[in-house]
Design an enzyme around this catalytic site. Sequence first.
Site, PDB file in Angstrom:
ATOM      1  N   CYS A 196       7.499 -14.171  15.581  1.00 58.07           N
ATOM      2  CA  CYS A 196       8.817 -14.780  15.769  1.00 58.07           C
ATOM      3  C   CYS A 196       9.890 -13.695  15.837  1.00 58.07           C
ATOM      4  CB  CYS A 196       9.113 -15.740  14.622  1.00 58.07           C
ATOM      5  SG  CYS A 196      10.676 -16.642  14.807  1.00 58.07           S
ATOM      6  N   ASP A 246      12.697 -13.823  14.561  1.00 56.22           N
ATOM      7  CA  ASP A 246      13.515 -13.872  13.344  1.00 56.22           C
ATOM      8  C   ASP A 246      13.668 -12.469  12.746  1.00 56.22           C
ATOM      9  OD1 ASP A 246      14.241 -14.240  10.475  1.00 56.22           O
ATOM     10  OD2 ASP A 246      14.000 -16.367  10.938  1.00 56.22           O
ATOM     11  N   ARG A 252      14.149 -11.508   9.885  1.00 60.00           N
ATOM     12  CA  ARG A 252      13.574 -11.335   8.555  1.00 60.00           C
ATOM     13  C   ARG A 252      12.070 -11.063   8.583  1.00 60.00           C
ATOM     14  NH1 ARG A 252      15.508 -17.076   6.479  1.00 60.00           N
ATOM     15  NH2 ARG A 252      14.711 -17.506   8.591  1.00 60.00           N
ATOM     16  N   HIS A 288       5.991 -18.087  10.557  1.00 58.95           N
ATOM     17  CA  HIS A 288       6.535 -17.944   9.194  1.00 58.95           C
ATOM     18  C   HIS A 288       7.129 -19.252   8.731  1.00 58.95           C
ATOM     19  CE1 HIS A 288      10.942 -17.674  10.190  1.00 58.95           C
ATOM     20  NE2 HIS A 288      10.458 -17.320  11.358  1.00 58.95           N
ATOM     21  N   CYS A 312      10.955 -21.322   9.586  1.00 58.03           N
ATOM     22  CA  CYS A 312      11.287 -20.885  10.947  1.00 58.03           C
ATOM     23  C   CYS A 312      12.420 -21.728  11.536  1.00 58.03           C
ATOM     24  CB  CYS A 312      10.055 -20.980  11.838  1.00 58.03           C
ATOM     25  SG  CYS A 312      10.339 -20.501  13.547  1.00 58.03           S
TER      26      CYS A 312
END
Length: 217
Positions: A54, A56, A58, A110, A113
Amino acid sequence: MKKDPPPIPMNGRHPLEKLFARNRRWSEKIKKANPDFFTELSRGQKPEFLWIGCADSRVASNQIVDLLPGKMFVHRNIANLVIHTDLNCLSVLQYGVEVLKIKHIIVCGHYGCGGIQAALQAKSMGLIDAWLQHIRDVYRQHRQELDGIQDEKKRFDRLCELNVIKQVANVSTTTTVRRAWQAGRELSVHGLIYSLEDGILKDLQVCVDGICEIPAP
């Protein structure tokens, strides 16, 4: 004649200046530990893993598995989707398998999400709706199981897991991967999920090593 853009002012106030400073510190730290690291890295890459994850911020692929640059080939997008019309992802996959000769493809989602969460909302999100539709399709395929989960967070978490499993199947049915298996290549596709709450990866126990093992849709 078009003029070159002005350089970033180094006055301690520009946001990118902080990145340049961190980059220099990181480079010096690496060279202190291994003076030949960047020289060796510049000669080419031979990663064993392809990570499809992803976008993302993080979920930093190399960091969460503690690997230095050059050890993992990476493709990231919203909600770690593998779509058979996405030439970007398919090109990364082909290059990784056929040129870099990677042996392990990791699809990593994750919990928490944002893409999965957005797909669960009824309101229109604009351009991204077409992308999120693939997640909604996963929900529809597993509606009976998901609707039977009363706890909202657990239902959300389970959809994150089911999405990874679906993308593992999608990777396994691509022309590139099927051709590698038909040629007798050693190649495995794995489904993992990452927890933002404790930084731990979880194996979803879905691993495909050949055409006959592709999970059912």
